[in-house]
Design an enzyme around this catalytic site. Sequence first.
Site, mmCIF file in Angstrom:
data_model
loop_
_atom_site.group_PDB
_atom_site.id
_atom_site.type_symbol
_atom_site.label_atom_id
_atom_site.label_comp_id
_atom_site.label_asym_id
_atom_site.label_seq_id
_atom_site.Cartn_x
_atom_site.Cartn_y
_atom_site.Cartn_z
ATOM 1 N N ASN A 6 -18.842 -20.380 -21.947
ATOM 2 C CA ASN A 6 -18.810 -21.604 -21.136
ATOM 3 C C ASN A 6 -20.199 -22.269 -21.195
ATOM 4 O O ASN A 6 -21.191 -21.667 -20.785
ATOM 5 C CB ASN A 6 -18.427 -21.229 -19.696
ATOM 6 C CG ASN A 6 -18.389 -22.441 -18.787
ATOM 7 O OD1 ASN A 6 -19.245 -23.304 -18.856
ATOM 8 N ND2 ASN A 6 -17.398 -22.498 -17.920
ATOM 9 N N HIS A 9 -23.555 -25.122 -18.178
ATOM 10 C CA HIS A 9 -24.890 -25.174 -17.569
ATOM 11 C C HIS A 9 -25.990 -25.629 -18.526
ATOM 12 O O HIS A 9 -27.101 -25.908 -18.094
ATOM 13 C CB HIS A 9 -25.204 -23.864 -16.856
ATOM 14 C CG HIS A 9 -24.247 -23.669 -15.713
ATOM 15 N ND1 HIS A 9 -24.083 -24.638 -14.742
ATOM 16 C CD2 HIS A 9 -23.357 -22.694 -15.431
ATOM 17 C CE1 HIS A 9 -23.143 -24.238 -13.891
ATOM 18 N NE2 HIS A 9 -22.689 -23.072 -14.300
ATOM 19 N N HIS A 42 -15.973 -27.260 -18.393
ATOM 20 C CA HIS A 42 -15.306 -27.780 -17.201
ATOM 21 C C HIS A 42 -15.733 -29.227 -17.009
ATOM 22 O O HIS A 42 -16.906 -29.499 -16.745
ATOM 23 C CB HIS A 42 -15.731 -26.912 -15.999
ATOM 24 C CG HIS A 42 -15.050 -27.248 -14.716
ATOM 25 N ND1 HIS A 42 -15.209 -26.494 -13.574
ATOM 26 C CD2 HIS A 42 -14.200 -28.248 -14.367
ATOM 27 C CE1 HIS A 42 -14.493 -27.007 -12.591
ATOM 28 N NE2 HIS A 42 -13.883 -28.091 -13.040
ATOM 29 N N ARG A 44 -15.802 -31.837 -14.608
ATOM 30 C CA ARG A 44 -15.575 -31.983 -13.167
ATOM 31 C C ARG A 44 -15.397 -33.447 -12.807
ATOM 32 O O ARG A 44 -15.919 -34.338 -13.483
ATOM 33 C CB ARG A 44 -16.763 -31.415 -12.385
ATOM 34 C CG ARG A 44 -16.911 -29.899 -12.514
ATOM 35 C CD ARG A 44 -17.996 -29.399 -11.585
ATOM 36 N NE ARG A 44 -17.544 -29.350 -10.217
ATOM 37 C CZ ARG A 44 -17.194 -28.245 -9.567
ATOM 38 N NH1 ARG A 44 -17.278 -27.077 -10.155
ATOM 39 N NH2 ARG A 44 -16.784 -28.305 -8.323
ATOM 40 N N ARG A 48 -20.858 -33.620 -12.783
ATOM 41 C CA ARG A 48 -22.208 -33.114 -12.506
ATOM 42 C C ARG A 48 -22.850 -32.442 -13.712
ATOM 43 O O ARG A 48 -24.042 -32.314 -13.790
ATOM 44 C CB ARG A 48 -22.194 -32.154 -11.312
ATOM 45 C CG ARG A 48 -21.501 -30.847 -11.587
ATOM 46 C CD ARG A 48 -21.721 -29.862 -10.455
ATOM 47 N NE ARG A 48 -20.985 -30.227 -9.265
ATOM 48 C CZ ARG A 48 -20.595 -29.334 -8.345
ATOM 49 N NH1 ARG A 48 -20.904 -28.066 -8.502
ATOM 50 N NH2 ARG A 48 -19.914 -29.697 -7.302
ATOM 51 N N GLU A 69 -11.462 -26.522 -18.709
ATOM 52 C CA GLU A 69 -11.174 -26.260 -17.286
ATOM 53 C C GLU A 69 -11.151 -27.602 -16.574
ATOM 54 O O GLU A 69 -12.039 -28.436 -16.781
ATOM 55 C CB GLU A 69 -12.282 -25.411 -16.673
ATOM 56 C CG GLU A 69 -12.403 -24.042 -17.284
ATOM 57 C CD GLU A 69 -13.632 -23.314 -16.720
ATOM 58 O OE1 GLU A 69 -14.329 -23.864 -15.852
ATOM 59 O OE2 GLU A 69 -13.892 -22.210 -17.183
ATOM 60 N N THR A 100 -16.825 -22.911 -8.895
ATOM 61 C CA THR A 100 -15.421 -22.739 -8.516
ATOM 62 C C THR A 100 -15.285 -21.491 -7.645
ATOM 63 O O THR A 100 -15.374 -20.371 -8.136
ATOM 64 C CB THR A 100 -14.555 -22.616 -9.793
ATOM 65 O OG1 THR A 100 -14.961 -23.629 -10.698
ATOM 66 C CG2 THR A 100 -13.089 -22.783 -9.463
ATOM 67 N N GLU A 150 -5.868 -16.814 -15.755
ATOM 68 C CA GLU A 150 -7.234 -16.293 -15.822
ATOM 69 C C GLU A 150 -7.535 -15.722 -14.439
ATOM 70 O O GLU A 150 -7.485 -16.447 -13.438
ATOM 71 C CB GLU A 150 -8.227 -17.398 -16.186
ATOM 72 C CG GLU A 150 -9.656 -16.858 -16.235
ATOM 73 C CD GLU A 150 -10.675 -17.854 -16.786
ATOM 74 O OE1 GLU A 150 -10.298 -18.780 -17.520
ATOM 75 O OE2 GLU A 150 -11.861 -17.694 -16.450
ATOM 76 N N HIS A 193 -15.698 -15.428 -14.287
ATOM 77 C CA HIS A 193 -16.481 -15.893 -13.148
ATOM 78 C C HIS A 193 -17.426 -14.814 -12.637
ATOM 79 O O HIS A 193 -16.986 -13.744 -12.229
ATOM 80 C CB HIS A 193 -15.633 -16.403 -11.971
ATOM 81 C CG HIS A 193 -16.360 -17.461 -11.188
ATOM 82 N ND1 HIS A 193 -17.337 -17.147 -10.300
ATOM 83 C CD2 HIS A 193 -16.294 -18.803 -11.236
ATOM 84 C CE1 HIS A 193 -17.835 -18.276 -9.816
ATOM 85 N NE2 HIS A 193 -17.217 -19.304 -10.364
HETATM 86 N N1 PXP Z 1 -13.726 -19.207 -15.751
HETATM 87 C C1 PXP Z 1 -13.494 -20.257 -14.924
HETATM 88 C C2 PXP Z 1 -12.087 -20.681 -14.703
HETATM 89 C C3 PXP Z 1 -14.555 -20.949 -14.307
HETATM 90 O O1 PXP Z 1 -14.303 -21.970 -13.476
HETATM 91 C C4 PXP Z 1 -15.876 -20.532 -14.591
HETATM 92 C C5 PXP Z 1 -17.021 -21.271 -13.977
HETATM 93 O O2 PXP Z 1 -17.027 -22.587 -14.429
HETATM 94 C C6 PXP Z 1 -16.069 -19.459 -15.472
HETATM 95 C C7 PXP Z 1 -14.981 -18.804 -16.010
HETATM 96 C C8 PXP Z 1 -17.444 -18.967 -15.848
HETATM 97 O O3 PXP Z 1 -18.106 -18.492 -14.723
HETATM 98 P P1 PXP Z 1 -19.645 -18.062 -14.825
HETATM 99 O O4 PXP Z 1 -20.419 -19.320 -15.104
HETATM 100 O O5 PXP Z 1 -19.932 -17.497 -13.489
HETATM 101 O O6 PXP Z 1 -19.754 -17.087 -15.941
#
Ligand code: PXP
Length: 242
Positions: A6, A9, A42, A44, A48, A69, A100, A150, A193
């Site tokens: 992901n 960030h 994601h 949003r 952001r 996402e 999330t 998920e 997550h």
């Molecule tokens: N899976 C989903 C559905 C999420 O919303 C997120 C956070 O955006 C993640 C995985 C990844 O989470 P993390 O950034 O804490 O690894």
Amino acid sequence: MRLGVNIDHVATLRQARKTFEPNPVFAALIAQQAGADQITLHLREDRRHIQDRDLELIKELLTVPVNLEMAPTEEMRGIALRVKPNRITLVPERREEITTEGGLNVASMKDFLKDYIKPFRSVGIEVSFFIEPHTEQVFASKEAGADAVELHTGRFAHLWKEGKTAQLKEEIEKLKRAGMEAKSLGLRVYAGHGLTYQNVRDFVRELKGIVEELNIGHSIISNSVIFGIERAVKEFLNLIKD
Ligand code: PXP
């Protein structure tokens, strides 16, 4: 287990200055080059971090699957049907949340979701719901027509960090049960997550054979900053030294 990286960030850092760097599209390409099985992002509602153009470029340039996402809104449905990621993962979204915070309450919006995902199914986009590891959410996901779930691992991560061994064991059992139930209903099972370099091995050891893919963001991007800082400083020194 497969790894979905992901890259949200990277965009968080860029948006902090509203500049051109770091670029999440480059990050996605490098993650792919490094062996990531999938890129997750994601978009949003408040934009952001990831912007619409990031999503378009990532879909255009990558060869690995793209997992988008998104909140189940009309705006996001329009964007997703235009850009056509390989998968959409429906997540709950609250503007004031830092990340999330919980899973989608599929059981409370089953009929709405059934209708919402129909256009995705008809164009062959995989549909996954991000849910808490609870039996009623698993069954509701199947009834609403999802291809996959998920499982939210935020509670696992929290209990692991706090060292709450008994509660952690219970949470792992919940994840196992929900994963097995989902599998027995023919759903594919993913998780994510809050997974980190520290906690992921315990997760994999316990959930191997049930969960087929992890989506990890914050920890990978955090470590990228740390691993990369020495090289970045040295390169700057080369630029400014006589
Ligand atoms: N899976 C989903 C559905 C999420 O919303 C997120 C956070 O955006 C993640 C995985 C990844 O989470 P993390 O950034 O804490 O690894």
